[in-house]
Scaffold this active site. Structure first.
Site, short mmCIF file in Angstrom:
data_model
loop_
_atom_site.label_atom_id
_atom_site.label_comp_id
_atom_site.label_asym_id
_atom_site.label_seq_id
_atom_site.Cartn_x
_atom_site.Cartn_y
_atom_site.Cartn_z
N LYS A 1 -11.61 6.26 -33.66
CA LYS A 1 -11.13 5.05 -34.33
C LYS A 1 -12.20 4.63 -35.33
O LYS A 1 -13.11 3.86 -35.01
CB LYS A 1 -10.86 3.95 -33.29
CG LYS A 1 -9.91 2.88 -33.77
CD LYS A 1 -9.45 2.01 -32.62
CE LYS A 1 -8.41 1.00 -33.11
NZ LYS A 1 -7.94 0.12 -32.03
N ARG A 57 -1.60 7.13 -25.35
CA ARG A 57 -1.66 6.55 -26.69
C ARG A 57 -1.01 7.54 -27.64
O ARG A 57 -1.49 8.66 -27.80
CB ARG A 57 -3.11 6.27 -27.09
CG ARG A 57 -3.22 5.55 -28.43
CD ARG A 57 -4.60 4.97 -28.63
NE ARG A 57 -5.62 6.00 -28.74
CZ ARG A 57 -6.93 5.73 -28.83
NH1 ARG A 57 -7.35 4.48 -28.78
NH2 ARG A 57 -7.81 6.70 -28.95
N SER A 71 -7.55 -5.30 -25.35
CA SER A 71 -8.78 -4.96 -26.08
C SER A 71 -9.41 -6.23 -26.62
O SER A 71 -8.74 -7.04 -27.28
CB SER A 71 -8.47 -4.01 -27.25
OG SER A 71 -7.98 -2.78 -26.77
#
Length: 208
Positions: free
Chosen positions: A133, A35, A104
């Protein structure tokens, strides 16, 4: 999918990101997702190729987060997309049948739609509050259990999971856990991954 490492360069210091991933692989992670939000496309590609090579050495699947075009360029094993990214059916048309797709999801409805659209596995979360997050909404264990019951593809829990709360997910039907800071902020990543792998194995055994 048992112990899924999701990279974050927040903790890059004495070790490079590739060095940290290598340490995680030595510790037993079973999937790696790259990521990357900061690098330009060519830097991202070079980093992806380096980390993909490491994963191949351990026969561990390598996924790219969000960037379908880059996943195709580096011939990654898979790509992971969110609800705000490209529709999973469109991703499947682009990558064909050989590349794995993770999606997701946060609800049973999203899970069913992703599975029907061609997803190979689901990431569900955030399960616990997470600094990685900060805008993520929490998913209850009841919803996680309902998602696991609703689909036949593997389900991985993510979000704020660490060695102190991992076993709380036992009994939900989840196939594994995806971890970010619990792995990459550790002083000894290899040792931490060995511990986390043992806990994730215990979690799945408690399902039986």
């Amino acid at each position: 999918m048992r112990l899924y490492a999701v990279t974050d360069r927040t903790w890059v210091g004495k070790q490079s990101l590739a060095g940290q991933v290598a340490a995680a692989l030595r510790g037993g992670v079973t999937c790696v997702q790259l990521r990357e939000k900061e690098l330009d496309e060519e830097q991202f590609l070079r980093e992806a190729e380096e980390i993909f090579s490491l994963c191949k050495g351990y026969r561990v699947p390598f996924f790219i987060n969000d960037n379908v075009a880059l996943a195709l360029r580096c011939h990654a094993d898979g790509v992971h997309v969110g609800q705000d990214d490209m529709d999973v059916a469109a991703v499947r048309r682009l990558v064909g049948q050989e590349m794995m797709i993770g999606v997701s999801v946060h609800t049973v409805e999203e899970a069913r739609a992703a599975a029907e659209g061609g997803a190979d596995y689901l990431g569900v979360g955030a399960m616990f509050a997470t600094s990685t997050k900060t805008d993520a909404s929490l998913v209850t264990k009841e919803t996680l259990r309902a998602i696991c019951d609703a689909v036949s593809i593997p389900v991985v829990a993510i979000g704020g999971i660490n060695k102190s709360n991992l076993l709380e997910l036992a009994g939900t039907g989840v196939d594994g856990v995806a971890l970010v800071s619990a792995i990459f902020s550790a002083a000894d990543i290899t040792a931490e991954c060995r511990l986390l792998y043992g806990l994730s194995q215990e979690m799945t055994e408690l399902e039986k």
